[in-house]
Design a protein around this motif. Sequence first.
Motif, PDB file in Angstrom:
ATOM      1  N   ARG A   1     -21.513  16.200  31.384  1.00 56.89           N
ATOM      2  CA  ARG A   1     -22.110  14.957  30.893  1.00 56.89           C
ATOM      3  C   ARG A   1     -23.122  15.289  29.805  1.00 56.89           C
ATOM      4  NH1 ARG A   1     -21.501  10.062  31.745  1.00 56.89           N
ATOM      5  NH2 ARG A   1     -20.376  10.275  33.707  1.00 56.89           N
ATOM      6  N   GLU A   2     -22.982  14.585  28.694  1.00 58.51           N
ATOM      7  CA  GLU A   2     -23.885  14.707  27.552  1.00 58.51           C
ATOM      8  C   GLU A   2     -24.368  13.308  27.181  1.00 58.51           C
ATOM      9  OE1 GLU A   2     -24.710  17.593  25.404  1.00 58.51           O
ATOM     10  OE2 GLU A   2     -24.172  18.550  27.290  1.00 58.51           O
ATOM     11  N   LYS A   3     -25.274  13.238  26.216  1.00 61.13           N
ATOM     12  CA  LYS A   3     -25.814  11.947  25.792  1.00 61.13           C
ATOM     13  C   LYS A   3     -24.701  10.988  25.368  1.00 61.13           C
ATOM     14  CE  LYS A   3     -29.128   9.853  22.636  1.00 61.13           C
ATOM     15  NZ  LYS A   3     -30.048  10.053  21.534  1.00 61.13           N
ATOM     16  N   LEU A   4     -23.693  11.483  24.672  1.00 62.88           N
ATOM     17  CA  LEU A   4     -22.607  10.642  24.167  1.00 62.88           C
ATOM     18  C   LEU A   4     -21.706  10.137  25.293  1.00 62.88           C
ATOM     19  CD1 LEU A   4     -21.246   9.437  21.664  1.00 62.88           C
ATOM     20  CD2 LEU A   4     -19.928  11.541  21.458  1.00 62.88           C
ATOM     21  N   GLY A   5     -21.545  10.914  26.362  1.00 61.94           N
ATOM     22  CA  GLY A   5     -20.675  10.498  27.457  1.00 61.94           C
ATOM     23  C   GLY A   5     -20.226  11.680  28.291  1.00 61.94           C
TER      24      GLY A   5
ATOM     25  N   VAL B   1     -16.844   7.252  27.112  1.00 56.53           N
ATOM     26  CA  VAL B   1     -18.052   6.758  26.451  1.00 56.53           C
ATOM     27  C   VAL B   1     -18.332   5.320  26.879  1.00 56.53           C
ATOM     28  CG1 VAL B   1     -17.763   8.276  24.440  1.00 56.53           C
ATOM     29  CG2 VAL B   1     -16.715   5.997  24.436  1.00 56.53           C
ATOM     30  N   GLU B   2     -19.479   4.814  26.468  1.00 56.71           N
ATOM     31  CA  GLU B   2     -19.817   3.416  26.714  1.00 56.71           C
ATOM     32  C   GLU B   2     -18.993   2.536  25.776  1.00 56.71           C
ATOM     33  OE1 GLU B   2     -21.897   2.062  29.036  1.00 56.71           O
ATOM     34  OE2 GLU B   2     -22.041   4.113  29.815  1.00 56.71           O
TER      35      GLU B   2
ATOM     36  N   THR C   1     -18.785   2.391  21.591  1.00 58.12           N
ATOM     37  CA  THR C   1     -19.110   3.667  20.946  1.00 58.12           C
ATOM     38  C   THR C   1     -18.040   3.973  19.908  1.00 58.12           C
ATOM     39  OG1 THR C   1     -20.162   4.477  22.962  1.00 58.12           O
ATOM     40  CG2 THR C   1     -19.548   6.124  21.314  1.00 58.12           C
TER      41      THR C   1
ATOM     42  N   GLU D   1     -18.972   8.837  16.149  1.00 53.82           N
ATOM     43  CA  GLU D   1     -20.066   9.495  16.866  1.00 53.82           C
ATOM     44  C   GLU D   1     -19.613  10.796  17.513  1.00 53.82           C
ATOM     45  OE1 GLU D   1     -22.696   6.988  19.246  1.00 53.82           O
ATOM     46  OE2 GLU D   1     -21.793   5.232  18.262  1.00 53.82           O
TER      47      GLU D   1
END
Length: 193
Positions: free
Chosen positions: A128-132, A153-154, A157, A161
């Motif tokens: 898991r990273e900030k992007l997803g 991802v959300e 997005t 990105e």
Amino acid sequence: MEQSLEYEYKTMLTKDEYLALLPFFHDGVKLVQVNYYFFLPERIQRQHRITLRIRKLADQYRLQMKEQTAPHTFLEHEVVLTEEAWQQACENNWQPNAILELLEENYQVKPAMLHYAGALTTIRYEKREKLGLFCCDYNSYLDTEDYELEVEVEPGTALEELHPFLYRYGISYHQAAGKVARFWQRLKATKTK
């Protein structure tokens, strides 16, 4: 029955790209999962873009129905099964559950119309990273293997990105068909030989 909305990007990898990407996952999680796929009536599978599978992860069996609702977006329905219910489903002897009720109610698909097609095994590395959620997969099925990167991802997005990450690892993004589409394509190819 659980429901979730999944928004994802995926790209196929060469074996060299896969191996080059693995160090990124050194502090991630390694999973082994097996997807057991089932035939639905072809008109339902194609027209409504529905997948029916039982996923075995560790000692859990989950019946999952995925419906594509938009590009890169899937509505997933899920119920937990016992090992006995999984075995019976693979023998086309289904035990009642909420997903079967949903299939019958919404698509007039009865359990007798569902048939086991085969399995796809995935060795997955997740991080898991900030992007997803980044997932690096090695898949084996029907005497073939492939590699893919999937990023959950959300909603909303933009693909752009993801570009800096892909660039850092020398990966060109090519929209990939899902595992189930590749499985069906391979199954069809093996039957025409």
